[in-house]
Design an enzyme around this catalytic site. Structure first.
Site, PDB file in Angstrom:
ATOM      1  N   ASN A 167      -5.208   9.867   7.263  1.00 42.27           N
ATOM      2  CA  ASN A 167      -6.532   9.235   7.244  1.00 42.27           C
ATOM      3  C   ASN A 167      -6.398   7.730   7.004  1.00 42.27           C
ATOM      4  OD1 ASN A 167      -9.296   8.968   7.238  1.00 42.27           O
ATOM      5  ND2 ASN A 167      -9.463   9.319   5.032  1.00 42.27           N
ATOM      6  N   ASN A 208      -5.251   6.271  -6.819  1.00 42.71           N
ATOM      7  CA  ASN A 208      -5.801   7.636  -6.763  1.00 42.71           C
ATOM      8  C   ASN A 208      -4.854   8.665  -7.386  1.00 42.71           C
ATOM      9  OD1 ASN A 208      -4.035   7.365  -4.581  1.00 42.71           O
ATOM     10  ND2 ASN A 208      -5.249   8.626  -3.203  1.00 42.71           N
ATOM     11  N   HIS A 229      -5.006  -0.195   6.176  1.00 38.22           N
ATOM     12  CA  HIS A 229      -4.677   0.678   7.322  1.00 38.22           C
ATOM     13  C   HIS A 229      -5.627   0.620   8.523  1.00 38.22           C
ATOM     14  CE1 HIS A 229      -7.331   3.212   4.962  1.00 38.22           C
ATOM     15  NE2 HIS A 229      -6.391   3.608   4.132  1.00 38.22           N
ATOM     16  N   HIS A 287       1.453   5.274  -2.309  1.00 39.27           N
ATOM     17  CA  HIS A 287       0.966   6.219  -3.316  1.00 39.27           C
ATOM     18  C   HIS A 287       2.180   6.793  -4.040  1.00 39.27           C
ATOM     19  CE1 HIS A 287      -3.152   6.252  -1.567  1.00 39.27           C
ATOM     20  NE2 HIS A 287      -2.492   5.995  -0.451  1.00 39.27           N
ATOM     21  N   LEU A 288       2.264   6.555  -5.340  1.00 35.93           N
ATOM     22  CA  LEU A 288       3.412   7.064  -6.111  1.00 35.93           C
ATOM     23  C   LEU A 288       3.076   8.360  -6.851  1.00 35.93           C
ATOM     24  CD1 LEU A 288       5.017   3.771  -7.518  1.00 35.93           C
ATOM     25  CD2 LEU A 288       5.695   5.129  -5.526  1.00 35.93           C
ATOM     26  N   HIS A 344     -10.638   0.504   1.840  1.00 37.97           N
ATOM     27  CA  HIS A 344     -10.392   1.672   2.696  1.00 37.97           C
ATOM     28  C   HIS A 344     -11.679   1.870   3.484  1.00 37.97           C
ATOM     29  CE1 HIS A 344      -9.291   6.094   3.297  1.00 37.97           C
ATOM     30  NE2 HIS A 344     -10.585   6.084   3.559  1.00 37.97           N
ATOM     31  N   ASP A 376       1.552   2.881   3.535  1.00 37.59           N
ATOM     32  CA  ASP A 376       0.639   3.954   3.118  1.00 37.59           C
ATOM     33  C   ASP A 376       1.436   5.229   2.825  1.00 37.59           C
ATOM     34  OD1 ASP A 376      -1.569   5.323   2.318  1.00 37.59           O
ATOM     35  OD2 ASP A 376      -2.592   5.315   4.248  1.00 37.59           O
ATOM     36  N   HIS A 398       0.842  -1.209   0.000  1.00 35.61           N
ATOM     37  CA  HIS A 398       0.000   0.000   0.000  1.00 35.61           C
ATOM     38  C   HIS A 398       0.874   1.255   0.000  1.00 35.61           C
ATOM     39  CE1 HIS A 398      -3.750   2.116   1.945  1.00 35.61           C
ATOM     40  NE2 HIS A 398      -3.066   2.954   1.196  1.00 35.61           N
TER      41      HIS A 398
HETATM   42  O1  DOR Z   1      -3.748   9.793   4.729  1.00 40.10           O
HETATM   43  C1  DOR Z   1      -4.066   9.314   3.661  1.00 40.10           C
HETATM   44  N1  DOR Z   1      -3.511   9.725   2.509  1.00 40.10           N
HETATM   45  N2  DOR Z   1      -5.008   8.380   3.639  1.00 40.10           N
HETATM   46  C2  DOR Z   1      -5.546   7.923   2.497  1.00 40.10           C
HETATM   47  O2  DOR Z   1      -6.392   7.079   2.557  1.00 40.10           O
HETATM   48  C3  DOR Z   1      -5.099   8.473   1.207  1.00 40.10           C
HETATM   49  C4  DOR Z   1      -3.742   9.043   1.295  1.00 40.10           C
HETATM   50  C5  DOR Z   1      -3.406   9.919   0.126  1.00 40.10           C
HETATM   51  O3  DOR Z   1      -3.643   9.540  -1.014  1.00 40.10           O
HETATM   52  O4  DOR Z   1      -2.837  10.994   0.365  1.00 40.10           O
HETATM   53 ZN    ZN Z   2      -6.528   4.641   2.537  1.00 40.99          ZN
END
Ligand code: DOR
Ligand code: ZN
Length: 428
Positions: free
Chosen positions: A278, A94, A232, A62-63, A179, A305, A60
């Site tokens: 989050n 996302n 998470h 985010h790139l 999520h 995350d 998990h």
């Molecule tokens: O804190 C978070 N950031 N929780 C998420 O579920 C998404 C993530 C984000 O893409 O920044």
């Molecule tokens: Zn999330």
């Protein structure tokens, strides 16, 4: 060129190895594992006093590529991950455009192949545009190379849509990652609902906002007889619900992130937006329950995350600051400091959480060092203490609440497909 890793302490539960071994790597693959091995004219890595582990697998992260390359891109993100000991990572959809179709999945895979320094496995969106209205073409995503589907960042609001996602996903043998957040209960809260939100006068997000959704996913998974992976996990009751569901035979797996066992909502004190994430950081009691869940196997994996944001998106009022923490480069030291050193997890259990289980959940042939397989190996020192300096992060983003923390555990080598990417703590 051959590589010989000498005298390291190998912990590889999947291969049933726990002891001193030498490893020879050739042509990108593990060639031999044994004792007193020798090579003529190779690259010799002295791993004495260090742990040699399967490369870490992050289920998990985010790139931010495509669309938010000012926060991170595939090159900087994979370099940051390599610095943290990760050899394989699964990135959330996302992005902009979202990874809800073949073109974006192929773009990520292609860019990772050319600019990435580790293995990248894209996660496709559950719903078109991440809008929660219509299912994406799950077969298309799978055949394009997605290893899982998720609307991470947002919940799938409709139970019926989630049920369909589970059914399609199991048909295509692809993992559903949920999520869990009831947006109405969260009600635009910005941190955990409790003492600190009250003192700071900020709107709180109750633990129930997560737990209600966790319950829903467990019920849907049991009803459809299909697997679900809960992203998470942050609260005590979520852990308890998942523990009970597992006992009932529900096909559920779960993850938590280092910030949920190393910090509490107290970290938001002083309106510290670097601790805004989050789901939100919870209480001491929740963090203790997360640790117990990791210890007893309720929580299968530790994922980062990794959520990079520009400091301009954090240097604003708490209410409007972005959610997220960069996680790759602090994951191992946080796990060693808060889980291994205090005796909550053994090294073998840690390898399950960081290597074996994420590989299994995503259906990857990773998580172990086996002859004939790609040589993805991480070498660490579990005793070295370092002070976190976010300015030195390889990530483009520096949004970490851990700057200045003294943590134990350091990544010395990251080897990906037989190529040394980190050597003696230096990213090449
Ligand atoms: O804190 C978070 N950031 N929780 C998420 O579920 C998404 C993530 C984000 O893409 O920044
Ligand atoms: Zn999330």
């Amino acid at each position: 060129m051959k590589i010989l890793i000498k005298n390291g302490y190998l912990v590889d539960p999947k291969a049933n190895r726990n002891g001193l071994y030498d490893i020879i790597i050739d042509e990108g693959k593990v060639w031999e594992i044994g004792n007193n091995l020798e090579v003529s004219g190779g690259d010799i890595i002295d791993a004495s006093g260090k742990y040699v582990l399967p490369g870490f697998v992050d289920a998990h992260c985010h790139l931010r590529d495509p669309g938010f390359e000012y926060k991170e891109d595939i090159e900087s993100g994979t370099r940051s991950a390599a610095a943290g000991g990760f050899t394989s990572i699964a990135c959330m959809p996302n992005t902009n455009p979202p990874a809800d179709n073949e073109a974006v999945i192929k773009y990520i895979l292609n860019k990772a192949k050319h600019e990435g320094v580790i293995n990248v496995f894209p996660i496709g969106a559950i719903s078109k545009g991440l809008k929660g209205e219509e299912l994406s073409e799950i077969g298309e995503l799978k055949f394009a190379g997605a290893v899982a589907i998720s609307d991470d960042g947002r919940p799938v609001k409709s139970a019926s849509l989630m049920k369909k996602a589970m059914l399609y996903a199991s048909m295509f043998d692809i993992t559903v990652i949920s999520h869990c957040e009831d947006l109405e209960l969260a009600d635009e809260g910005v941190m955990n609902e409790g003492y600190y939100s009250t003192v700071m006068g900020l709107k709180g997000i109750p633990a129930a906002a997560e737990e209600v959704m966790v319950s829903r996913e467990l019920i849907l998974s049991e009803y459809t007889g299909t697997p679900v992976h809960i992203a998470h996990v942050s609260t005590e009751l979520s852990v308890e619900l998942i523990r009970n569901a597992k006992k009932r035979g529900v096909n559920v797996t779960a993850e938590t992130c280092p910030h949920y066992f190393s910090l509490t909502d107290e970290a938001c004190d002083g309106f510290n937006t670097l601790a805004k994430v989050n789901p939100p950081l919870r209480t001491k009691k929740d963090a203790a329950a997360i640790i117990e869940g990791l210890r007893d196997g309720t929580i299968d994996i530790i994922a980062t995350d990794h959520a990079p944001h520009h400091l301009d998106e954090k240097n604003v009022e708490f209410n409007i600051a972005a959610n997220g923490i960069v996680g790759f480069e602090t994951a191992l030291p946080l796990a060693v400091t808060y889980l291994v050193k205090p005796g909550h997890l053994t090294m073998e259990q840690l390898v399950h959480k960081l290597c074996v289980n994420p590989s299994k959940i995503l259906g990857l042939s990773k998580g172990s060092i086996e002859v004939g397989q790609a040589a993805d190996i991480t070498i660490i020192d579990v005793n070295e203490v370092n002070t976190v300096n976010v300015a030195k992060f390889k990530s483009k983003s520096k949004n970490s609440p851990y700057d200045g923390f003294k943590l134990t555990g350091a990544v010395y080598y990251t080897i990906v497909n037989g190529k040394v990417v980190v050597r003696e703590k230096v990213l090449l």
